[in-house]
Design an enzyme around this catalytic site. Structure first.
Site, PDB file in Angstrom:
ATOM      1  N   HIS A  73       0.775  -1.049  -0.008  1.00 28.55           N
ATOM      2  CA  HIS A  73      -0.199  -0.083  -0.078  1.00 28.55           C
ATOM      3  C   HIS A  73       0.942   1.258   0.060  1.00 28.55           C
ATOM      4  O   HIS A  73       2.019   1.242   0.542  1.00 28.55           O
ATOM      5  CB  HIS A  73      -0.966  -0.011   1.161  1.00 28.55           C
ATOM      6  CG  HIS A  73      -0.429   0.172   2.590  1.00 28.55           C
ATOM      7  ND1 HIS A  73      -0.116   1.415   3.054  1.00 28.55           N
ATOM      8  CD2 HIS A  73       0.223  -0.829   3.299  1.00 28.55           C
ATOM      9  CE1 HIS A  73       0.552   1.094   4.441  1.00 28.55           C
ATOM     10  NE2 HIS A  73       0.942  -0.142   4.264  1.00 28.55           N
ATOM     11  N   ASP A  75      -0.775   4.477   0.823  1.00 24.89           N
ATOM     12  CA  ASP A  75      -1.448   5.174   1.743  1.00 24.89           C
ATOM     13  C   ASP A  75      -0.726   5.240   3.155  1.00 24.89           C
ATOM     14  O   ASP A  75      -0.135   4.354   3.228  1.00 24.89           O
ATOM     15  CB  ASP A  75      -2.800   5.160   1.801  1.00 24.89           C
ATOM     16  CG  ASP A  75      -3.491   3.699   2.410  1.00 24.89           C
ATOM     17  OD1 ASP A  75      -2.324   2.883   2.044  1.00 24.89           O
ATOM     18  OD2 ASP A  75      -4.210   3.686   3.183  1.00 24.89           O
ATOM     19  N   ASP A 106       6.430   2.131   6.521  1.00 26.20           N
ATOM     20  CA  ASP A 106       5.220   1.322   6.232  1.00 26.20           C
ATOM     21  C   ASP A 106       4.533   2.327   5.011  1.00 26.20           C
ATOM     22  O   ASP A 106       3.809   3.156   5.169  1.00 26.20           O
ATOM     23  CB  ASP A 106       4.233   1.544   7.344  1.00 26.20           C
ATOM     24  CG  ASP A 106       3.186   0.811   7.213  1.00 26.20           C
ATOM     25  OD1 ASP A 106       2.980   0.043   6.254  1.00 26.20           O
ATOM     26  OD2 ASP A 106       2.068   0.878   8.132  1.00 26.20           O
ATOM     27  N   GLU A 140      -5.109   0.959   2.581  1.00 20.96           N
ATOM     28  CA  GLU A 140      -4.910  -0.191   4.028  1.00 20.96           C
ATOM     29  C   GLU A 140      -5.045   0.741   5.127  1.00 20.96           C
ATOM     30  O   GLU A 140      -5.167   0.049   6.537  1.00 20.96           O
ATOM     31  CB  GLU A 140      -3.305  -0.482   3.574  1.00 20.96           C
ATOM     32  CG  GLU A 140      -3.323  -1.652   4.467  1.00 20.96           C
ATOM     33  CD  GLU A 140      -2.468  -1.348   5.785  1.00 20.96           C
ATOM     34  OE1 GLU A 140      -2.688  -2.121   6.739  1.00 20.96           O
ATOM     35  OE2 GLU A 140      -2.028  -0.384   5.984  1.00 20.96           O
ATOM     36  N   GLU A 141      -4.632   1.822   5.027  1.00 20.72           N
ATOM     37  CA  GLU A 141      -4.448   2.680   6.572  1.00 20.72           C
ATOM     38  C   GLU A 141      -5.868   3.296   6.839  1.00 20.72           C
ATOM     39  O   GLU A 141      -5.887   3.648   7.944  1.00 20.72           O
ATOM     40  CB  GLU A 141      -3.573   3.951   6.478  1.00 20.72           C
ATOM     41  CG  GLU A 141      -2.172   3.497   6.239  1.00 20.72           C
ATOM     42  CD  GLU A 141      -1.271   2.651   7.263  1.00 20.72           C
ATOM     43  OE1 GLU A 141      -1.985   2.423   8.322  1.00 20.72           O
ATOM     44  OE2 GLU A 141      -0.022   2.290   7.105  1.00 20.72           O
TER      45      GLU A 141
END
Length: 165
Positions: A73, A75, A106, A140-141
């Site tokens: 991801h 985001d 991340d 995802e976040e």
């Protein structure tokens, strides 16, 4: 075949303020990089009722099996109070040998590393048995309803082949 540097690419990705669900142009940017490596790509946008639209990227190199798919991801969560940062979170810098910026851990650096690894692999293995794909989401976040699951459902509906329209 272009030579892609993972640190350079990670820095470029960090510059995009991709706080969920904002794309900020990052999927188009990554799509362009992957096309230079020979990937066929498709940006898929999904929107569930009462949610913001989210862009996702599916890219595939080769048509043979087996397929190695990397999922990730781009985001990030909000940066919070900028006064608590030692740098601007969307202006990456290196301090004491560490890359600092929103998404460095991340997971923008991970995606940059994978793309670089694929670039190196393809340069040294022009003909290989199998295919490589990337499933990159922008959700995802956040609520995570317009991302990976929707892309997988799309691929299943298209009989696991990437359909380019």
């Amino acid at each position: 075949m272009p030579n892609i540097n993972e640190l350079q690419l990670a820095k470029q990705l960090i510059k995009f303020p991709t706080v969920t669900p904002v794309d900020a142009g990052i999927m188009k940017f990554l799509e362009k990089k992957l096309k230079t490596l020979g990937f066929k790509t498709k940006i898929l946008e999904f929107r569930e009722k009462d949610s913001q639209p989210v862009k996702n990227l599916y890219a595939k190199l080769g048509n043979k099996g087996p397929n190695f798919c990397y999922a990730g991801h781009l985001d990030v969560v909000p940066a919070g109070n900028l006064k608590n940062w030692t740098v601007n979170p969307f202006k990456p810098s290196i301090k004491k040998g560490h890359l600092i910026g929103r998404g460095a851990n991340d997971m923008k650096s991970s995606i940059a590393s994978f793309v670089t690894a694929v670039s190196n692999f393809v340069t040294n293995n022009r003909k290989f048995n199998g295919s490589i794909s990337l499933l990159i989401t922008g959700d995802e976040e956040g609520v995570a309803i317009n991302g990976t699951k929707k892309v997988v459902d799309y691929l299943k509906k298209k009989k696991k082949r990437l359909i380019f329209a």
